[in-house]
Structure formats: C-alpha cells, structure tokens
Design a protein around this motif. Structure first.
Motif, short mmCIF file in Angstrom:
data_model
loop_
_atom_site.label_atom_id
_atom_site.label_comp_id
_atom_site.label_asym_id
_atom_site.label_seq_id
_atom_site.Cartn_x
_atom_site.Cartn_y
_atom_site.Cartn_z
N SER A 6 13.89 -7.79 -122.48
CA SER A 6 15.06 -7.72 -121.60
C SER A 6 14.88 -8.58 -120.36
O SER A 6 15.85 -8.94 -119.68
CB SER A 6 15.32 -6.26 -121.19
N GLU A 7 13.61 -8.94 -120.06
CA GLU A 7 13.35 -9.79 -118.88
C GLU A 7 13.58 -11.26 -119.19
O GLU A 7 13.64 -12.09 -118.30
CB GLU A 7 11.88 -9.64 -118.45
N ILE A 8 13.66 -11.58 -120.46
CA ILE A 8 13.79 -12.99 -120.85
C ILE A 8 15.26 -13.35 -120.93
O ILE A 8 16.04 -12.71 -121.65
CB ILE A 8 13.08 -13.24 -122.20
N LYS A 9 15.63 -14.35 -120.12
CA LYS A 9 17.06 -14.69 -120.02
C LYS A 9 17.35 -16.00 -120.75
O LYS A 9 16.46 -16.78 -121.05
CB LYS A 9 17.44 -14.85 -118.53
N GLU A 10 18.64 -16.22 -120.93
CA GLU A 10 19.06 -17.42 -121.64
C GLU A 10 18.67 -18.69 -120.88
O GLU A 10 18.30 -19.70 -121.47
CB GLU A 10 20.58 -17.38 -121.86
N GLU A 11 18.75 -18.63 -119.55
CA GLU A 11 18.45 -19.83 -118.76
C GLU A 11 16.95 -20.11 -118.70
O GLU A 11 16.53 -21.20 -118.30
CB GLU A 11 19.04 -19.73 -117.34
N GLY A 12 16.18 -19.13 -119.10
CA GLY A 12 14.74 -19.36 -119.20
C GLY A 12 14.01 -19.19 -117.90
O GLY A 12 14.59 -19.20 -116.81
N GLN A 13 12.70 -19.02 -118.02
CA GLN A 13 11.86 -18.88 -116.84
C GLN A 13 10.51 -19.53 -117.09
O GLN A 13 9.96 -19.45 -118.20
CB GLN A 13 11.65 -17.41 -116.49
N ASP A 14 10.01 -20.20 -116.04
CA ASP A 14 8.71 -20.86 -116.16
C ASP A 14 7.60 -19.91 -115.75
O ASP A 14 7.73 -19.17 -114.78
CB ASP A 14 8.65 -22.10 -115.26
N TYR A 15 6.52 -19.97 -116.46
CA TYR A 15 5.33 -19.20 -116.10
C TYR A 15 4.15 -20.16 -116.03
O TYR A 15 4.03 -21.03 -116.88
CB TYR A 15 5.03 -18.14 -117.17
N LYS A 16 3.35 -19.96 -115.01
CA LYS A 16 2.13 -20.76 -114.91
C LYS A 16 0.94 -19.82 -114.80
O LYS A 16 0.97 -18.88 -114.03
CB LYS A 16 2.19 -21.65 -113.65
N PHE A 17 -0.07 -20.09 -115.59
CA PHE A 17 -1.26 -19.24 -115.56
C PHE A 17 -2.52 -20.10 -115.44
O PHE A 17 -2.54 -21.24 -115.91
CB PHE A 17 -1.35 -18.40 -116.83
N THR A 18 -3.51 -19.52 -114.81
CA THR A 18 -4.80 -20.21 -114.68
C THR A 18 -5.91 -19.23 -115.03
O THR A 18 -5.64 -18.10 -115.45
CB THR A 18 -5.03 -20.69 -113.23
N ASP A 19 -7.15 -19.65 -114.82
CA ASP A 19 -8.25 -18.72 -115.12
C ASP A 19 -8.36 -17.63 -114.05
O ASP A 19 -9.24 -16.79 -114.12
CB ASP A 19 -9.57 -19.46 -115.33
N GLN A 20 -7.47 -17.64 -113.09
CA GLN A 20 -7.40 -16.52 -112.16
C GLN A 20 -6.69 -15.33 -112.80
O GLN A 20 -6.75 -14.22 -112.29
CB GLN A 20 -6.64 -16.92 -110.88
N ASP A 21 -6.01 -15.58 -113.89
CA ASP A 21 -5.32 -14.50 -114.59
C ASP A 21 -6.28 -13.86 -115.59
O ASP A 21 -6.65 -14.47 -116.59
CB ASP A 21 -4.08 -15.04 -115.31
#
Ligand SMILES: [Zn+2]
Ligand SMILES: [Zn+2]
Length: 202
Positions: free
Chosen positions: A6-21
């Motif tokens: 339900s959090e994922i929308k049609e317009e989309g969202q960018d996620y960035k992850f590093t080794d801090q995650d």
C-alpha cells in the motif's frame, strides 16, 4: 527491509541504501564465504557484519497491481577462490528490473505466460522483460529481491584472478606464490613408471 504494497504508489519512489543499512549488510554477509569451517557453522547473525562499500538504488512503483522494482547495485562479497581456496573480494554489480504482483493471473501461474495487462505494462521494454513474480504476502521484502539477484551473479567457480594457478594437489602449496617441488618429482616418477611398464612388455 519490508515495504508494504500500500506504500508503493504509481508515481514511484526512490530508495537509496548503503552498508549503513543493517538489513542490507546482513543480506550480504549471509552470502559471504568463509575460509574456516568454524566460521561457516556460525549463524550469520552472530558473525560481525563486514563493512563494505555498498550502493543500492531502487525505484519502486505500482501500476495496475504490479510492482515494478528497478535500479542498480554495487557492492562486494567475500568468496573463496575455486582454485586456490583463498578468500578474495568479489565486486558485485548489476541492475535490478523485477515485477511482482499479488494477482496470480498476472504472474502467469494459471496459463504459464505473461497476460494482457502485464504485457501492456512493459510493452515499451524489449523481449528481455522479466517474468512477473507472484507475491505471497502484502509486502515486498527488499533483502529477498536483492539476494535473488546477487545469488545469480555469483560465479559457480569464483576465481581470485583469471590466471590463478591454484594449489598443488599433492602438497597443498599455493602455486601463485611459487612452484613447489612436486612438479619435478611427479614428472620423474611418471617417467620411471612408464619405463618400467615398457620394460615389462618388451
Ligand atoms: Zn585463486
Ligand atoms: Zn606440491
């Protein structure tokens, strides 16, 4: 890292992850190979998480009930060389392009193929369009999405370098460091065996 659909929308969202995650480093650590049996037996959680340069960029959007995950990643794994059995750092790089759905029909579970709606979603893509994976739950687990990609990227027979000379089958010396004495002895032996054999037949 779970993201509810339900959090994922049609317009989309960018996620960035590093080794801090931590979840990401945990997923990577679970794929790391270890050079001792003792470490191998330890569950990954108790092993110290190895820091490594990591960049994961993902974009998630949802169109007609189909989640599209796209992005790229660059990171490192510790792998054992299949020839010399030494640990080495393997650069892992690649792109993500995956489709997920809760709709069994879209996932092609019924007729074993991509159906009409699904086709229209990626009609702009080439024939390399991925299959649509059926989601068993109402969320998408990014560590599963990425681990799946990574596992496919790991070579069946990793090499620390393309011309790794391996170890001597006889004495276990690392032939990258230098030649062992076995090569000479083996050659001598096989020659003398051959001589004996010939001698008996004649
Ligand atoms: Zn090697
Ligand atoms: Zn040797």
């Amino acid at each position: 890292m779970k993201i509810h659909l339900s959090e994922i929308k049609e317009e989309g969202q960018d996620y960035k992850f590093t080794d801090q995650d931590t979840w990401l480093t945990q997923a990577l650590s679970s794929l790391d190979e270890s050079d001792t049996e003792l470490n191998r037996l330890k569950p990954p959680v108790t092993t110290a998480l190895k820091a490594r340069p990591t960049a994961v960029n993902l974009n998630l959007c949802k169109i007609d009930g189909v989640v599209i995950a796209r992005g790229d990643y660059g990171t490192e794994l510790s792998l054992l060389c299949s020839r010399c059995a030494k640990l080495f750092t393997y650069g892992l790089k690649g792109k993500v392009y995956d489709l997920y759905t809760r709709n069994r029909e879209f996932a092609g579970e019924k007729n074993g193929g991509v159906t009409g709606t699904a086709k229209s979603i990626h009609r702009e893509e080439d024939e390399n369009s991925p299959e649509i994976t059926y989601l068993n739950q109402e969320w998408i687990d990014l560590s599963e999405v990425l681990t799946e990609q990574w596992v496919l990227q790991i070579p069946l027979q990793p090499l620390c370098k393309s011309d790794c000379k391996g170890i001597c089958q006889n004495c276990g010396s690392d032939l990258n460091v230098g030649r062992c004495a076995c090569a000479k002895i083996q050659t001598t032996n096989s020659f003398s065996v051959l001589k004996d054999f010939k001698g008996k037949r004649i």
